[in-house]
Write a protein that holds these residues in place. Sequence first.
Motif, PDB file in Angstrom:
ATOM      1  N   ARG A  23       0.851  -1.196   0.000  1.00 34.19           N
ATOM      2  CA  ARG A  23       0.000   0.000   0.000  1.00 34.19           C
ATOM      3  C   ARG A  23       0.885   1.243   0.000  1.00 34.19           C
ATOM      4  O   ARG A  23       1.835   1.335   0.775  1.00 34.19           O
ATOM      5  N   VAL A  24       0.574   2.191  -0.871  1.00 37.06           N
ATOM      6  CA  VAL A  24       1.318   3.455  -0.947  1.00 37.06           C
ATOM      7  C   VAL A  24       0.431   4.541  -0.365  1.00 37.06           C
ATOM      8  O   VAL A  24      -0.705   4.713  -0.796  1.00 37.06           O
ATOM      9  N   GLU A  25       0.936   5.239   0.653  1.00 33.82           N
ATOM     10  CA  GLU A  25       0.219   6.366   1.247  1.00 33.82           C
ATOM     11  C   GLU A  25       1.061   7.620   1.063  1.00 33.82           C
ATOM     12  O   GLU A  25       2.238   7.642   1.406  1.00 33.82           O
ATOM     13  N   ILE A  26       0.434   8.646   0.540  1.00 36.70           N
ATOM     14  CA  ILE A  26       1.123   9.901   0.288  1.00 36.70           C
ATOM     15  C   ILE A  26       0.972  10.816   1.490  1.00 36.70           C
ATOM     16  O   ILE A  26      -0.095  10.861   2.111  1.00 36.70           O
ATOM     17  N   GLY A  27       2.049  11.535   1.804  1.00 40.20           N
ATOM     18  CA  GLY A  27       2.024  12.481   2.918  1.00 40.20           C
ATOM     19  C   GLY A  27       2.787  11.946   4.111  1.00 40.20           C
ATOM     20  O   GLY A  27       3.374  10.878   4.068  1.00 40.20           O
ATOM     21  N   GLY A  28       2.765  12.711   5.165  1.00 44.75           N
ATOM     22  CA  GLY A  28       3.513  12.333   6.358  1.00 44.75           C
ATOM     23  C   GLY A  28       4.599  13.354   6.617  1.00 44.75           C
ATOM     24  O   GLY A  28       4.845  14.249   5.813  1.00 44.75           O
ATOM     25  N   SER A  29       5.240  13.210   7.734  1.00 42.65           N
ATOM     26  CA  SER A  29       6.260  14.188   8.088  1.00 42.65           C
ATOM     27  C   SER A  29       7.564  13.886   7.361  1.00 42.65           C
ATOM     28  O   SER A  29       8.053  12.763   7.371  1.00 42.65           O
ATOM     29  N   HIS A  30       8.105  14.875   6.694  1.00 46.67           N
ATOM     30  CA  HIS A  30       9.430  14.835   6.067  1.00 46.67           C
ATOM     31  C   HIS A  30       9.560  13.845   4.925  1.00 46.67           C
ATOM     32  O   HIS A  30      10.669  13.529   4.533  1.00 46.67           O
ATOM     33  N   ALA A  31       8.476  13.331   4.387  1.00 45.59           N
ATOM     34  CA  ALA A  31       8.568  12.374   3.287  1.00 45.59           C
ATOM     35  C   ALA A  31       7.436  12.618   2.295  1.00 45.59           C
ATOM     36  O   ALA A  31       6.399  13.172   2.646  1.00 45.59           O
ATOM     37  N   TRP A  32       7.642  12.171   1.059  1.00 46.66           N
ATOM     38  CA  TRP A  32       6.598  12.242   0.050  1.00 46.66           C
ATOM     39  C   TRP A  32       5.472  11.281   0.416  1.00 46.66           C
ATOM     40  O   TRP A  32       4.308  11.538   0.200  1.00 46.66           O
ATOM     41  N   GLY A  33       5.874  10.141   0.996  1.00 43.79           N
ATOM     42  CA  GLY A  33       4.896   9.134   1.399  1.00 43.79           C
ATOM     43  C   GLY A  33       5.583   7.929   2.002  1.00 43.79           C
ATOM     44  O   GLY A  33       6.780   7.959   2.287  1.00 43.79           O
ATOM     45  N   ARG A  34       4.813   6.862   2.173  1.00 45.94           N
ATOM     46  CA  ARG A  34       5.342   5.612   2.726  1.00 45.94           C
ATOM     47  C   ARG A  34       4.700   4.440   2.015  1.00 45.94           C
ATOM     48  O   ARG A  34       3.583   4.550   1.520  1.00 45.94           O
ATOM     49  N   ILE A  35       5.411   3.311   2.026  1.00 47.09           N
ATOM     50  CA  ILE A  35       4.823   2.072   1.543  1.00 47.09           C
ATOM     51  C   ILE A  35       4.701   1.114   2.714  1.00 47.09           C
ATOM     52  O   ILE A  35       5.543   1.108   3.620  1.00 47.09           O
ATOM     53  N   TYR A  36       3.629   0.339   2.698  1.00 46.77           N
ATOM     54  CA  TYR A  36       3.322  -0.586   3.789  1.00 46.77           C
ATOM     55  C   TYR A  36       3.171  -1.999   3.243  1.00 46.77           C
ATOM     56  O   TYR A  36       2.451  -2.224   2.275  1.00 46.77           O
ATOM     57  N   CYS A  37       3.822  -2.934   3.899  1.00 43.48           N
ATOM     58  CA  CYS A  37       3.757  -4.342   3.529  1.00 43.48           C
ATOM     59  C   CYS A  37       2.322  -4.852   3.689  1.00 43.48           C
ATOM     60  O   CYS A  37       1.647  -4.497   4.656  1.00 43.48           O
ATOM     61  N   PRO A  38       1.862  -5.701   2.777  1.00 41.65           N
ATOM     62  CA  PRO A  38       0.505  -6.231   2.904  1.00 41.65           C
ATOM     63  C   PRO A  38       0.347  -7.220   4.050  1.00 41.65           C
ATOM     64  O   PRO A  38      -0.765  -7.478   4.501  1.00 41.65           O
TER      65      PRO A  38
END
Length: 84
Positions: A23-38
């Motif tokens: 899962r790709v989530e956009i936003g967050g502190s100091h980053a464009w986004g994050r990816i999360y393992c399924p």
Amino acid sequence: MRRRHPNKEIEEALRHAEAQGWRVEIGGSHAWGRIYCPYDDKTCRCGEFCITSIWSTPANPTNHARAIRRVVDRCSRRRTEQDD
């Protein structure tokens, strides 16, 4: 549909992650986004879960894209399921 990453190589790595179920989530502190393992498994990545920050303007985009692919491809839970 999510917003595209401005760097082509990183966007390709993100699409690779999504194809593997991440899962790709956009936003967050100091980053464009994050990816999360399924799998969200405590055994994955030494108990830290599989969460990786995606930078908007890394110093070396090629290396950052390679690192994203490495995290996805080396997910211990995914490799365990492939071995079964």
